[in-house]
Design a protein around this motif. Sequence first.
Motif, PDB file in Angstrom:
ATOM      1  N   SER A   1       0.828  -1.184   0.000  1.00 17.24           N
ATOM      2  CA  SER A   1       0.000   0.000   0.000  1.00 17.24           C
ATOM      3  C   SER A   1       0.879   1.257   0.000  1.00 17.24           C
ATOM      4  N   ILE A   2       0.272   2.348  -0.267  1.00 14.37           N
ATOM      5  CA  ILE A   2       0.999   3.620  -0.337  1.00 14.37           C
ATOM      6  C   ILE A   2       1.547   4.004   1.028  1.00 14.37           C
ATOM      7  N   ALA A   3       0.778   3.757   2.076  1.00 12.45           N
ATOM      8  CA  ALA A   3       1.232   4.085   3.431  1.00 12.45           C
ATOM      9  C   ALA A   3       2.492   3.307   3.787  1.00 12.45           C
ATOM     10  N   ASN A   4       2.526   2.013   3.443  1.00 13.47           N
ATOM     11  CA  ASN A   4       3.722   1.204   3.712  1.00 13.47           C
ATOM     12  C   ASN A   4       4.911   1.688   2.903  1.00 13.47           C
ATOM     13  N   PHE A   5       4.656   2.112   1.667  1.00 12.15           N
ATOM     14  CA  PHE A   5       5.740   2.624   0.827  1.00 12.15           C
ATOM     15  C   PHE A   5       6.408   3.818   1.502  1.00 12.15           C
ATOM     16  N   PHE A   6       5.617   4.761   1.980  1.00 12.62           N
ATOM     17  CA  PHE A   6       6.189   5.949   2.605  1.00 12.62           C
ATOM     18  C   PHE A   6       6.814   5.636   3.960  1.00 12.62           C
ATOM     19  N   LYS A   7       6.263   4.667   4.674  1.00  9.66           N
ATOM     20  CA  LYS A   7       6.864   4.242   5.935  1.00  9.66           C
ATOM     21  C   LYS A   7       8.232   3.629   5.666  1.00  9.66           C
ATOM     22  N   ASN A   8       8.305   2.740   4.667  1.00  8.83           N
ATOM     23  CA  ASN A   8       9.572   2.109   4.313  1.00  8.83           C
ATOM     24  C   ASN A   8      10.564   3.135   3.772  1.00  8.83           C
ATOM     25  N   LEU A   9      10.059   4.120   3.046  1.00  9.54           N
ATOM     26  CA  LEU A   9      10.930   5.170   2.526  1.00  9.54           C
ATOM     27  C   LEU A   9      11.556   5.957   3.675  1.00  9.54           C
ATOM     28  N   GLY A  10      10.765   6.278   4.676  1.00 12.11           N
ATOM     29  CA  GLY A  10      11.279   6.991   5.845  1.00 12.11           C
ATOM     30  C   GLY A  10      12.334   6.182   6.586  1.00 12.11           C
ATOM     31  N   VAL A  11      12.089   4.887   6.713  1.00 14.64           N
ATOM     32  CA  VAL A  11      13.049   3.998   7.376  1.00 14.64           C
ATOM     33  C   VAL A  11      14.349   3.944   6.580  1.00 14.64           C
ATOM     34  N   GLU A  12      14.253   3.855   5.263  1.00 15.24           N
ATOM     35  CA  GLU A  12      15.444   3.785   4.415  1.00 15.24           C
ATOM     36  C   GLU A  12      16.234   5.094   4.455  1.00 15.24           C
ATOM     37  N   ILE A  13      15.547   6.214   4.469  1.00 15.82           N
ATOM     38  CA  ILE A  13      16.234   7.513   4.554  1.00 15.82           C
ATOM     39  C   ILE A  13      16.993   7.608   5.874  1.00 15.82           C
ATOM     40  N   GLU A  14      16.371   7.191   6.964  1.00 15.78           N
ATOM     41  CA  GLU A  14      17.031   7.214   8.275  1.00 15.78           C
ATOM     42  C   GLU A  14      18.230   6.265   8.298  1.00 15.78           C
ATOM     43  N   ARG A  15      18.075   5.086   7.676  1.00 17.14           N
ATOM     44  CA  ARG A  15      19.171   4.114   7.599  1.00 17.14           C
ATOM     45  C   ARG A  15      20.368   4.710   6.862  1.00 17.14           C
TER      46      ARG A  15
END
Length: 67
Positions: A1-15
């Motif tokens: 879903s779109i919400a998971n995409f943005f959640k994962n994107l935020g996690v990847e940016i922080e990583r």
Amino acid sequence: SIANFFKNLGVEIERRRNIKHTIKQLSALSTRELNDIGLSRGEIWDIAHSSYPKVKAAANSNLEGWV
């Protein structure tokens, strides 16, 4: 879903931010200081990336066993 995409994107940016910070901090050490902690300059990239492994995206349970 779109919400998971943005959640994962935020996690990847922080990583990636954490990896960059780790590389910057270790690169600032002298060669002697790195040797004291058992590292060489060539290992900095590997150490930084292994310290923050990628988070695997959630798999679609409907496709389990098929892919």
